[in-house]
Scaffold this motif. Structure first.
Motif, PDB file in Angstrom:
ATOM      1  N   ALA A 541      38.496  49.367  40.024  1.00 26.44           N
ATOM      2  CA  ALA A 541      37.555  49.058  41.108  1.00 26.44           C
ATOM      3  C   ALA A 541      36.917  50.333  41.639  1.00 26.44           C
ATOM      4  O   ALA A 541      35.745  50.340  42.025  1.00 26.44           O
ATOM      5  CB  ALA A 541      38.275  48.321  42.231  1.00 26.44           C
ATOM      6  N   LEU A 573      43.418  39.195  41.011  1.00 29.54           N
ATOM      7  CA  LEU A 573      42.265  39.272  41.926  1.00 29.54           C
ATOM      8  C   LEU A 573      42.609  39.226  43.397  1.00 29.54           C
ATOM      9  O   LEU A 573      41.714  39.080  44.227  1.00 29.54           O
ATOM     10  CB  LEU A 573      41.339  38.077  41.694  1.00 29.54           C
ATOM     11  CG  LEU A 573      40.313  38.133  40.604  1.00 29.54           C
ATOM     12  CD1 LEU A 573      40.970  37.916  39.275  1.00 29.54           C
ATOM     13  CD2 LEU A 573      39.249  37.086  40.822  1.00 29.54           C
ATOM     14  N   TYR A 587      45.607  44.667  41.677  1.00 33.50           N
ATOM     15  CA  TYR A 587      44.409  44.037  42.224  1.00 33.50           C
ATOM     16  C   TYR A 587      43.366  45.124  42.506  1.00 33.50           C
ATOM     17  O   TYR A 587      43.627  46.302  42.352  1.00 33.50           O
ATOM     18  CB  TYR A 587      44.766  43.269  43.498  1.00 33.50           C
ATOM     19  CG  TYR A 587      45.942  42.316  43.348  1.00 33.50           C
ATOM     20  CD1 TYR A 587      46.171  41.645  42.147  1.00 33.50           C
ATOM     21  CD2 TYR A 587      46.837  42.105  44.393  1.00 33.50           C
ATOM     22  CE1 TYR A 587      47.249  40.770  42.011  1.00 33.50           C
ATOM     23  CE2 TYR A 587      47.914  41.233  44.260  1.00 33.50           C
ATOM     24  CZ  TYR A 587      48.125  40.573  43.068  1.00 33.50           C
ATOM     25  OH  TYR A 587      49.171  39.713  42.932  1.00 33.50           O
ATOM     26  N   PHE A 588      42.193  44.688  42.975  1.00 40.56           N
ATOM     27  CA  PHE A 588      41.081  45.630  43.024  1.00 40.56           C
ATOM     28  C   PHE A 588      40.835  46.274  44.387  1.00 40.56           C
ATOM     29  O   PHE A 588      40.738  47.480  44.489  1.00 40.56           O
ATOM     30  CB  PHE A 588      39.792  44.936  42.561  1.00 40.56           C
ATOM     31  CG  PHE A 588      39.887  44.428  41.149  1.00 40.56           C
ATOM     32  CD1 PHE A 588      39.798  45.303  40.086  1.00 40.56           C
ATOM     33  CD2 PHE A 588      40.081  43.088  40.878  1.00 40.56           C
ATOM     34  CE1 PHE A 588      39.889  44.853  38.773  1.00 40.56           C
ATOM     35  CE2 PHE A 588      40.172  42.614  39.575  1.00 40.56           C
ATOM     36  CZ  PHE A 588      40.085  43.501  38.527  1.00 40.56           C
ATOM     37  N   THR A 595      35.745  42.892  44.015  1.00 43.10           N
ATOM     38  CA  THR A 595      36.777  42.191  43.238  1.00 43.10           C
ATOM     39  C   THR A 595      36.151  41.242  42.223  1.00 43.10           C
ATOM     40  O   THR A 595      36.519  41.231  41.046  1.00 43.10           O
ATOM     41  CB  THR A 595      37.690  41.395  44.209  1.00 43.10           C
ATOM     42  OG1 THR A 595      38.333  42.324  45.083  1.00 43.10           O
ATOM     43  CG2 THR A 595      38.725  40.565  43.481  1.00 43.10           C
ATOM     44  N   SER A 599      36.191  41.581  38.134  1.00 44.96           N
ATOM     45  CA  SER A 599      36.860  40.519  37.378  1.00 44.96           C
ATOM     46  C   SER A 599      35.907  39.871  36.385  1.00 44.96           C
ATOM     47  O   SER A 599      36.292  39.581  35.253  1.00 44.96           O
ATOM     48  CB  SER A 599      37.380  39.433  38.317  1.00 44.96           C
ATOM     49  OG  SER A 599      38.128  40.022  39.317  1.00 44.96           O
ATOM     50  N   GLY A 646      36.333  36.193  45.141  1.00 46.09           N
ATOM     51  CA  GLY A 646      36.403  36.930  43.874  1.00 46.09           C
ATOM     52  C   GLY A 646      36.568  35.965  42.702  1.00 46.09           C
ATOM     53  O   GLY A 646      35.941  36.108  41.644  1.00 46.09           O
TER      54      GLY A 646
END
Ligand code: BGC
Length: 768
Positions: A541, A573, A587-588, A595, A599, A646
């Motif tokens: 990210a 996510l 996760y981002f 996000t 993804s 997301g």
């Protein structure tokens, strides 16, 4: 013949580029970076040798052919001279003080390791010092707001002070999976290297010696204190967490209510060069807005910049964050003086807010409220210029939805009142879910018995999926919704599950046996087979570079394919609601748009490479402690605008075909059997036509009446249109090894049981 366990050529090298592009330079005073040829550098901290490639748990368990670390990568580069004596002192000490894995098991491994005490006798040489600080956390292991986890330990702080006492210039490399507290230490240079996968050691050296100009930007806000984060007060519960901060997560909170609490703002990151973002303009279009600007490299190094667009929405009936990220683009590598033209298009839907109470006059709708709209463009949330302003005279509905997943319990949520935090009552559930399910349930298909239709006939358009499904026996239907694992003997060794054609009879109909494997940062094969380990999600990210991530994951798709793995269990996510969530590394970001874009890139990449990505954990899996039990109590607006957004982007823009539900309940209904989540929103509203699976050994409760979640309630899972229960033991699907309630419910004539979602078959049809 392709061999399994042979990592894809060139993949690790490409992951190194990505890892370097995700490093976020927060501070660079006194010409600390980039290093100059021949400089003498002393390196402190055990993580120079024991580089963390990833966090712990299923997302971190990748067997690689080799790994890199900081000190050896620096030496191999032969660009600077390192302090050999200090290195030797560390090596001697490490022999006596080996890495502590906590005795085995993911959750046992400590967040950090003991540091070598530094005494006056230790001789050091050089003109600059680097201190490497490492942290890990992961599955079943949240961070704690304690020294050694979120905070530095006294030994780490002393190490920084020792380096400062010996060197004029000190820099800190943070080899961490998550943001840490930064209020009680400082240095000339601070860089988040994150966990860069197997090539992470090389990648951070690429940045330090100037081969790569840092271009990463923070995907999270770094505030002074953990208590400054609005979720902290409601994080870490044992039974429920009330999401009282509502949509005011991360920068949405800090920019609205607490600007002075921020140390490093969202979207911020330095470069070795300077950029001018100029001639910023914008225009309204039929569907949204477009902003234009030129980015010029005004410095002396080639580099990349991220252009970010933020919306300032009217404070009206619905409260709004002061700024919301609505678009971004990363430039190419710009040479000194080079300029790139940028155009970013933003749809009204991205700008719209969800009215869960009806206060705007449009309940359960995405609306643009009347008032002034201002769009800011810049290279962080704090460094922006206005691109466009306009008024909307009357509130407009952008999309009418239906109430879904609303809480049943009363609580209050945050909203702005002037510059202050105020609270308002959260609207609670008004729909009759039982009636909704009854009205939507598809008509029963008469069982025909085997009439010779194979799945391939459906693919070829000769028969309908309904005709195919009608051939299955009740036993087949019950069996096919059970996945088997882990390390199934009939699929790639050491992977997470096999599903679909789990019996001879199902396979005889042409239903393939599909293989899933973790994810997200490389292919996990507990058999010891080797694969490529990628940088963690938070690093990805931080690149803000969706096309780059898509390329990376196209290679991941190829590696999955060559290992006969159909489905990767990733990307993850979940929103970084709290810096203390142990799985944040997978996760981002705290932001749903970033996000969703990351993804989508991963989903498209994996699909182009020949496999399928799984979005997980759907949804509101915001803490690891009590992850099977903890009820996320959230407003429908926050669910839709923050926690599902997301996933929605990845379904609509990435064309995602597989989703894994989470372990936790949301507003009292476990996600694995949550009808509104899996059907009302996912399938009906977003038009998702792929596969939904549970997380491994998940629990389910009644999708209408709630109650306690159990592993047996697979009937409720089916009713909610979650397709596959993951997992029962190998060869345990047919004989109902887990003793689930499918046949019992069928005998009792309860609706929704023994019914098999046609989505599973559609999924198999499109994948083989
Ligand atoms: C994790 C998932 C993972 C699955 C299979 C679960 O414990 O939560 O993310 O994909 O195990 O390993």
């Amino acid at each position: 013949m392709v061999k399994v366990g042979v990592p894809l050529k060139g993949f690790a090298d490409f992951s190194r580029k990505v890892a370097a592009d995700g490093a976020v330079l927060l501070k660079n005073d006194n010409e600390f970076l980039p290093f100059k040829k021949g400089e003498q550098i002393a390196v402190f901290g055990r993580c120079q040798f024991e580089y963390y490639r990833s966090g712990t748990g299923s997302g971190g368990s990748v067997n690689t052919e080799y790994k890199t670390d900081f000190i050896n990568s620096l030496i191999e580069r032969d660009f600077v001279t390192i302090d050999e004596n200090l290195k030797q002192v560390y090596e001697n000490w490490l022999e006596q003080n080996p890495f502590d894995n906590g005795g085995g098991g993911w959750a046992a491994e400590p967040w950090s390791q003991a540091e070598m005490p530094l005494t006056d006798e230790i001789e050091t040489t050089g003109n600059k010092a680097i201190v490497v600080i490492g942290r890990t956390a992961g599955e079943d292991k949240d961070n704690l707001a304690t020294a050694g986890s979120y905070y530095l330990t006294d030994d780490e702080l002393s190490m920084i002070e020792f380096a400062k006492s010996r060197f004029d210039k000190v820099g800190i490399v943070l080899n961490v999976g998550n943001i840490i507290n930064m209020a009680n230490f400082d240095a000339d240079m601070i860089i988040y290297a994150w966990h860069g996968g197997m090539e992470g050691g090389n990648a951070i050296v690429d940045v330090l010696v100037g081969d790569v100009n840092p271009s990463g930007k923070l995907p999270n806000t770094i505030a002074e204190h953990i208590d400054d984060y609005p979720s902290t007060i409601n994080h870490g519960g044992t039974e429920q967490n009330i999401y009282q901060e509502d949509i005011y997560i991360g920068y949405r909170y800090f920019e609205t209510f607490g600007k002075n609490k921020v140390m490093y703002p969202f979207g911020f990151g330095l470069s070795y060069t300077t950029f001018d973002i100029k001639n910023i303009t914008g225009t309204q279009t039929e569907t949204g807005i477009k902003v234009f600007c030129e980015v010029q490299n005004t410095g002396t190094y080639s580099g990349k910049e991220v252009v970010q667009v933020y919306a300032q929405l009217p404070q009206a009936n619905l409260g709004k964050p002061a700024k919301t990220l609505v678009g971004f683009v990363k430039t190419g590598l710009l040479a000194p003086n080079e300029t790139q033209n940028i155009c970013i298009e933003v749809l009204n839907y991205t700008i719209a807010s969800y009215d869960d109470s009806g206060i705007t006059g449009y309940k359960s709708a995405y609306v643009l409220e009347d008032g002034e709209y201002i769009f800011h463009v810049g290279n962080s949330i704090r460094n922006t210029e206005i691109a466009l302003k306009y008024f909307i005279a009357e509130t407009r509905v952008i999309e009418q939805c239906q109430e879904a997943m609303a809480p049943t319990q009363s609580f209050t949520r945050m909203r702005p009142f002037g510059n202050c935090v105020a609270y308002e009552n959260v609207p609670t559930k008004t729909v009759d879910l039982a009636q909704r399910i009854e009205e939507n349930i598809s008509s029963q298909i008469e069982i025909t018995g085997d009439v010779g239709i194979k799945l391939v006939d459906v693919t070829a358009g000769k028969n309908t999926i309904e005709e195919f499904v009608a051939q299955l026996t009740i036993e087949d239907l019950q069996t096919i919704v059970r996945g088997e694992g882990m390390s199934h003997p009939q699929v790639t060794p050491g992977t997470a599950s096999a599903f679909g054609g789990v019996t001879n009879h199902l396979r005889s109909l042409g239903i393939p046996l599909m293989c899933t494997a973790d994810g997200p940062s490389g292919l996990r094969m507990e058999s010891g087979l080797k694969s490529t380990q990628l940088p963690i999600g938070t690093l990805l990210a931080s690149t803000w570079d969706a096309p780059l991530i898509e390329q990376l994951y196209e290679m991941e798709g190829q590696e999955l394919k060559s290992n006969y793995v159909d489905v990767l269990l990733g990307p993850g996510l979940n929103i970084h609601r709290s810096p203390l969530n142990g799985r944040n590394f997978e996760y981002f970001s705290e932001d749903p748009l970033l996000t969703g874009k990351m993804s989508s890139a991963i989903v498209r990449g994996i699909s182009a490479g020949g496999a399928i990505a799984t979005l997980k954990h759907f949804a509101c899996n915001s803490q690891e402690t009590y992850r099977h039990d903890i009820n996320s109590v959230v407003s429908e607006r926050a669910i839709r605008e923050i926690y599902l957004k997301g996933f929605e982007i990845a379904v609509k823009e990435g064309n995602a075909k597989s989703i894994m539900t989470a372990y936790n309940p949301i507003n009292g209904i476990w996600t694995a059997s949550n009808y509104d989540l899996n059907t009302t929103i996912l399938r009906n509203e977003w038009k998702f036509d792929g596969l939904v699976m549970t997380d491994w050994w998940a629990r389910m409760n009644d999708c209408v009446t709630g109650g306690e979640g159990t592993r047996e309630n697979v009937a409720s899972m089916v009713k909610s249109q979650n397709d596959v229960y993951m997992v029962v033991g190998n060869y345990g699907a047919e004989n109902n090894e887990n003793n689930d309630n499918l046949s019992r419910n069928l005998e009792e004539g309860k609706s929704g049981c023994g019914r098999c979602s046609p989505f599973l078959f559609c999924f198999l049809k499109i994948t083989k």
